[in-house]
Scaffold this active site. Structure first.
Site, mmCIF file in Angstrom:
data_model
loop_
_atom_site.group_PDB
_atom_site.id
_atom_site.type_symbol
_atom_site.label_atom_id
_atom_site.label_comp_id
_atom_site.label_asym_id
_atom_site.label_seq_id
_atom_site.Cartn_x
_atom_site.Cartn_y
_atom_site.Cartn_z
ATOM 1 N N TYR A 199 10.731 10.534 59.901
ATOM 2 C CA TYR A 199 11.295 11.527 60.821
ATOM 3 C C TYR A 199 12.755 11.219 61.122
ATOM 4 O O TYR A 199 13.058 10.395 61.993
ATOM 5 C CB TYR A 199 10.472 11.569 62.114
ATOM 6 C CG TYR A 199 9.075 12.074 61.894
ATOM 7 C CD1 TYR A 199 8.752 13.404 62.132
ATOM 8 C CD2 TYR A 199 8.089 11.231 61.384
ATOM 9 C CE1 TYR A 199 7.482 13.882 61.888
ATOM 10 C CE2 TYR A 199 6.806 11.705 61.137
ATOM 11 C CZ TYR A 199 6.514 13.029 61.388
ATOM 12 O OH TYR A 199 5.258 13.505 61.131
ATOM 13 N N THR A 217 -1.219 20.055 51.022
ATOM 14 C CA THR A 217 -1.443 19.626 52.406
ATOM 15 C C THR A 217 -2.916 19.650 52.779
ATOM 16 O O THR A 217 -3.769 20.186 52.069
ATOM 17 C CB THR A 217 -0.657 20.503 53.395
ATOM 18 O OG1 THR A 217 -1.136 21.849 53.308
ATOM 19 C CG2 THR A 217 0.829 20.470 53.092
ATOM 20 N N TYR A 218 -3.183 19.070 53.928
ATOM 21 C CA TYR A 218 -4.529 18.876 54.440
ATOM 22 C C TYR A 218 -4.563 19.463 55.836
ATOM 23 O O TYR A 218 -3.777 19.059 56.704
ATOM 24 C CB TYR A 218 -4.793 17.369 54.485
ATOM 25 C CG TYR A 218 -6.213 16.915 54.661
ATOM 26 C CD1 TYR A 218 -7.127 17.028 53.628
ATOM 27 C CD2 TYR A 218 -6.619 16.314 55.847
ATOM 28 C CE1 TYR A 218 -8.415 16.555 53.765
ATOM 29 C CE2 TYR A 218 -7.901 15.829 55.999
ATOM 30 C CZ TYR A 218 -8.805 15.943 54.952
ATOM 31 O OH TYR A 218 -10.080 15.463 55.090
ATOM 32 N N HIS A 228 10.016 10.821 65.451
ATOM 33 C CA HIS A 228 8.713 11.455 65.686
ATOM 34 C C HIS A 228 8.603 11.832 67.161
ATOM 35 O O HIS A 228 8.993 11.053 68.046
ATOM 36 C CB HIS A 228 7.597 10.488 65.295
ATOM 37 C CG HIS A 228 6.243 11.116 65.254
ATOM 38 N ND1 HIS A 228 5.535 11.438 66.398
ATOM 39 C CD2 HIS A 228 5.469 11.506 64.209
ATOM 40 C CE1 HIS A 228 4.367 11.981 66.051
ATOM 41 N NE2 HIS A 228 4.317 12.036 64.730
ATOM 42 N N ASP A 241 10.068 4.113 66.218
ATOM 43 C CA ASP A 241 9.756 4.962 65.074
ATOM 44 C C ASP A 241 10.004 4.211 63.764
ATOM 45 O O ASP A 241 9.219 4.312 62.814
ATOM 46 C CB ASP A 241 10.616 6.224 65.136
ATOM 47 C CG ASP A 241 10.000 7.387 64.360
ATOM 48 O OD1 ASP A 241 8.761 7.438 64.230
ATOM 49 O OD2 ASP A 241 10.769 8.249 63.888
ATOM 50 N N GLU A 250 5.771 20.977 47.625
ATOM 51 C CA GLU A 250 4.569 20.942 48.459
ATOM 52 C C GLU A 250 3.974 22.338 48.613
ATOM 53 O O GLU A 250 4.682 23.324 48.791
ATOM 54 C CB GLU A 250 4.916 20.390 49.846
ATOM 55 C CG GLU A 250 3.712 20.302 50.785
ATOM 56 C CD GLU A 250 4.062 19.667 52.113
ATOM 57 O OE1 GLU A 250 4.446 18.478 52.098
ATOM 58 O OE2 GLU A 250 3.985 20.354 53.149
ATOM 59 N N ARG A 277 5.648 29.696 47.906
ATOM 60 C CA ARG A 277 6.509 30.644 47.203
ATOM 61 C C ARG A 277 7.523 29.852 46.380
ATOM 62 O O ARG A 277 8.109 28.897 46.865
ATOM 63 C CB ARG A 277 7.246 31.562 48.196
ATOM 64 C CG ARG A 277 6.322 32.407 49.064
ATOM 65 C CD ARG A 277 5.568 33.444 48.247
ATOM 66 N NE ARG A 277 6.458 34.366 47.579
ATOM 67 C CZ ARG A 277 6.914 35.495 48.133
ATOM 68 N NH1 ARG A 277 6.576 35.811 49.367
ATOM 69 N NH2 ARG A 277 7.712 36.285 47.446
ATOM 70 N N ASP A 294 -1.782 15.308 63.117
ATOM 71 C CA ASP A 294 -1.527 15.761 64.478
ATOM 72 C C ASP A 294 -2.799 15.690 65.313
ATOM 73 O O ASP A 294 -3.913 15.844 64.784
ATOM 74 C CB ASP A 294 -1.008 17.205 64.472
ATOM 75 C CG ASP A 294 0.349 17.313 63.803
ATOM 76 O OD1 ASP A 294 1.134 16.357 63.911
ATOM 77 O OD2 ASP A 294 0.613 18.355 63.176
#
Length: 308
Positions: free
Chosen positions: A161, A62-63, A165, A174, A31, A288, A123
């Site tokens: 999760y 990611t967004y 979560h 969840d 990612e 990285r 989020d």
């Protein structure tokens, strides 16, 4: 007479090398986050070029919160599709977007050759205690998965999760949320990062006991900055074992030593997960490549051309 602890240490001392001749019979994925500057773009692309030879199953991008990186995410994903042999997975969230807007974004990705979406609720925007969809927006990741599958034949991954979560009312609730995403068409669940193998194994058992059929991929975060990690862990409810703090203590001004310790910690956990049957690892690279590449190498994953 040896104590139990002494016997455990003796077993470690005479055991075989943890990483000797592992066959590399596993899949990996990585990612990235979309870069903000030309220098960050160069760094990201160096990481991509370093990891491509390992033959990853996919790269995900990611967004940003509230869709703040929409164009940069699209540009990064499109470049991966155009310039590498590795499939790209674009993250997409429900935050600050109507269903129609998300349909249009999905159409743009499909036109760019993207066939894999990581679908997330996202989020709550800054200042909001709980997520609230905009008028005409999706209320959950499950709703987004349904919309994506109706729109195009995307492969869809979702999140899960192992430590529940932060907003979930209970572990059972969840799991119900995860079930809704699977029922909507998700084929893979990528976990939030964690730092003890038993955390994953307990969660895997709970998922199986609930009758959920889904590929469950552990998310691995190699730690290079413990102070930053503490903030990230607090925001997503991830437990940091006390021993990790002690292990990284005194290394703030020793980046090379920190890298070695970080690689050792993550590699050991991945090796134990491998022993427990895990055959796909998803690495949160933070743009990285070095730590993720080193861990893959220890697990027996070698450049594809080298292996031929």
């Amino acid at each position: 007479m040896l104590t139990l602890n002494q016997m455990q240490e003796a077993a470690r001392a005479i055991g075989g090398p943890l990483y000797a001749d592992l066959p590399g019979d596993l899949a990996v994925s990585f990612e990235f986050f979309p870069p903000k500057t030309p220098a960050m773009q160069d760094s990201l692309w160096q990481a991509v070029e370093t990891l491509v030879p390992l033959g990853p199953r996919f790269f995900s991008v990611t967004y940003g919160a509230g869709g703040s990186t929409r164009e940069r995410t699209h540009a990064t994903v499109a470049r991966i599709v155009a310039e590498t042999p590795t499939p790209a997975a674009a993250h997409l969230t429900c935050v600050n977007a109507t269903a129609a807007e998300l349909d249009a974004i999905a159409d743009d990705y499909w036109a760019a050759g993207v066939r894999h979406i990581v679908a997330l609720r996202g989020d709550p925007p800054g200042g909001q205690a709980r997520f609230e969809p905009v008028p005409g927006g999706h209320a959950s990741a499950a709703d987004l998965v349904k919309a994506l599958k109706r729109r195009h034949d995307f492969e869809v991954s979702v999140s899960c999760y192992p430590e529940v979560h932060p907003e979930a009312a209970s572990p059972a609730a969840d799991l119900e949320a995860l079930k809704a995403k699977i029922d909507a068409g998700a084929s893979r669940a990528i976990s939030q990062f964690f730092f003890e193998p038993d955390t994953y194994f307990r969660f895997r058992d709970a998922v199986a006991a609930a009758g959920l059929k889904v590929e469950l991929v552990p998310g691995i975060l190699p730690v290079s900055n413990f102070a930053n990690l503490q903030k990230m862990a607090a925001s997503c409810g991830t437990h940091l074992p006390d021993w990790m703090g002690r292990l990284f203590a005194g290394l703030d001004d020793k980046p090379a030593a920190r890298q070695l310790v970080a690689a050792t910690v993550s590699a050991e956990m991945a090796r134990r997960l491998y022993a427990g049957g895990v055959r796909h690892f998803h690495f949160y690279t933070l743009n990285r490549a070095e730590l993720s590449y080193a861990i893959c190498h220890l697990l027996g994953v070698r450049p594809v051309l080298e292996a031929q």
